[in-house]
Design a protein around this motif. Sequence first.
Motif, PDB file in Angstrom:
ATOM      1  N   TYR A 135       0.609  -1.228  -0.150  1.00 51.93           N
ATOM      2  CA  TYR A 135       0.061  -0.169  -0.068  1.00 51.93           C
ATOM      3  C   TYR A 135       0.847   1.235   0.090  1.00 51.93           C
ATOM      4  O   TYR A 135       0.335   2.465   0.057  1.00 51.93           O
ATOM      5  CB  TYR A 135      -0.977  -0.008   1.179  1.00 51.93           C
ATOM      6  N   HIS A 136       2.035   1.009   0.110  1.00 51.63           N
ATOM      7  CA  HIS A 136       2.988   2.444   0.192  1.00 51.63           C
ATOM      8  C   HIS A 136       3.778   2.639  -1.399  1.00 51.63           C
ATOM      9  O   HIS A 136       4.196   3.469  -1.628  1.00 51.63           O
ATOM     10  CB  HIS A 136       4.379   2.188   0.968  1.00 51.63           C
ATOM     11  N   LEU A 137       3.088   1.701  -2.209  1.00 51.60           N
ATOM     12  CA  LEU A 137       3.622   1.733  -3.659  1.00 51.60           C
ATOM     13  C   LEU A 137       2.704   2.315  -4.565  1.00 51.60           C
ATOM     14  O   LEU A 137       1.604   1.972  -4.598  1.00 51.60           O
ATOM     15  CB  LEU A 137       3.959   0.180  -4.079  1.00 51.60           C
ATOM     16  N   ARG A 138       3.291   3.183  -5.561  1.00 51.67           N
ATOM     17  CA  ARG A 138       2.294   3.797  -6.511  1.00 51.67           C
ATOM     18  C   ARG A 138       1.871   2.643  -7.305  1.00 51.67           C
ATOM     19  O   ARG A 138       0.970   2.700  -8.266  1.00 51.67           O
ATOM     20  CB  ARG A 138       3.084   4.870  -7.278  1.00 51.67           C
ATOM     21  N   LEU A 141       0.706  -3.604  -8.230  1.00 51.05           N
ATOM     22  CA  LEU A 141       0.610  -5.032  -8.970  1.00 51.05           C
ATOM     23  C   LEU A 141       1.703  -5.141  -9.920  1.00 51.05           C
ATOM     24  O   LEU A 141       2.332  -6.499  -9.945  1.00 51.05           O
ATOM     25  CB  LEU A 141      -0.566  -4.986  -9.962  1.00 51.05           C
ATOM     26  N   LEU A 142       2.319  -4.066 -10.334  1.00 55.09           N
ATOM     27  CA  LEU A 142       3.670  -4.325 -11.066  1.00 55.09           C
ATOM     28  C   LEU A 142       4.677  -4.898 -10.060  1.00 55.09           C
ATOM     29  O   LEU A 142       5.472  -5.654 -10.410  1.00 55.09           O
ATOM     30  CB  LEU A 142       4.179  -2.998 -11.494  1.00 55.09           C
ATOM     31  N   ALA A 143       4.734  -4.280  -8.831  1.00 56.43           N
ATOM     32  CA  ALA A 143       5.844  -4.898  -7.984  1.00 56.43           C
ATOM     33  C   ALA A 143       5.595  -6.285  -7.541  1.00 56.43           C
ATOM     34  O   ALA A 143       6.452  -7.320  -7.516  1.00 56.43           O
ATOM     35  CB  ALA A 143       5.964  -4.127  -6.385  1.00 56.43           C
ATOM     36  N   LEU A 144       4.260  -6.693  -7.337  1.00 57.05           N
ATOM     37  CA  LEU A 144       3.958  -8.155  -7.300  1.00 57.05           C
ATOM     38  C   LEU A 144       4.413  -9.073  -8.627  1.00 57.05           C
ATOM     39  O   LEU A 144       5.011  -9.983  -8.266  1.00 57.05           O
ATOM     40  CB  LEU A 144       2.415  -8.301  -7.027  1.00 57.05           C
ATOM     41  N   ASN A 204       1.158   6.334   1.970  1.00 61.51           N
ATOM     42  CA  ASN A 204       0.180   5.404   2.117  1.00 61.51           C
ATOM     43  C   ASN A 204      -0.877   5.884   0.759  1.00 61.51           C
ATOM     44  O   ASN A 204      -1.654   6.494   0.725  1.00 61.51           O
ATOM     45  CB  ASN A 204      -0.740   5.675   3.243  1.00 61.51           C
ATOM     46  N   TRP A 205      -0.635   5.050  -0.473  1.00 61.28           N
ATOM     47  CA  TRP A 205      -1.211   5.322  -1.663  1.00 61.28           C
ATOM     48  C   TRP A 205      -2.453   4.516  -1.741  1.00 61.28           C
ATOM     49  O   TRP A 205      -3.426   5.426  -2.502  1.00 61.28           O
ATOM     50  CB  TRP A 205      -0.112   5.069  -2.699  1.00 61.28           C
TER      51      TRP A 205
END
Length: 254
Positions: A135-138, A141-144, A204-205
Amino acid sequence: MTSDLLSRDEIRRRVDALGPWFHNLDLRGVPTAPTHFLGDYPNVKWRRFAEIIPDDLTGKSVLDIGCNAGFYAMEMKRRGADRVLGLDTDDDYLAQARFAAEVNDLAIEFRKLSAYDVGQLGETFDLVIFMGVLYHLRHPLLALDLIREHVVGDQLLFQSMLRGSADVDEIARNYDFWTTSPFDSPGYPKMHFIEHKYADDPTNWWAPNRACVEAMLRSAGFAILAHPEDEVYLCRKVPRPQQDGPVYPVRGAR
């Protein structure tokens, strides 16, 4: 200075100098965040799901992405993991983690690297910890996708802040263009976007609901093995249901 030569007063002085701390760690009797608004965090959360991780991790490698002050990395090393690597993008957290590991005489490596750049490691790990980061990432899903593709050898320990309904609807594999009612259901996967701040934190994005994180995990190529705590999932790497990779081409009817 070796850790056995550090007095309690010296540890306390170093803890104060490295603060503020988000992880409340017990460093030889010195707490790092004794007034944490969540209590004895993250230990209070860890106790609710610690049993899903084997007591003996001998021979295993562990990657902790977004390690903060290293609580989970140190717990994995205490269980005997051969190699533990912690990643974070914050120099202050990394300094805290290195000091905490030194005090606890735990051989853990820490590096400055983001979730988006894990491919640079060039290796996979038996267990990847991805707790409190999504939830801290803009671009969550890309990170996952990148984490699954590059560093997960077997299992993922995942946690995200959740907001909204805990219901999980049974979703059809397809709906026609004129069907809109499923989107209004509390149990449909939803990710709430936070434009400014939440809990005074501008990073917290996103605030997903339960259905959303479970759908995202499946979409990224993870089978959910256990859900021992409201926000925590143990997953195994499986083939992705849609093979469109971490960068999405434009497809579909126009």
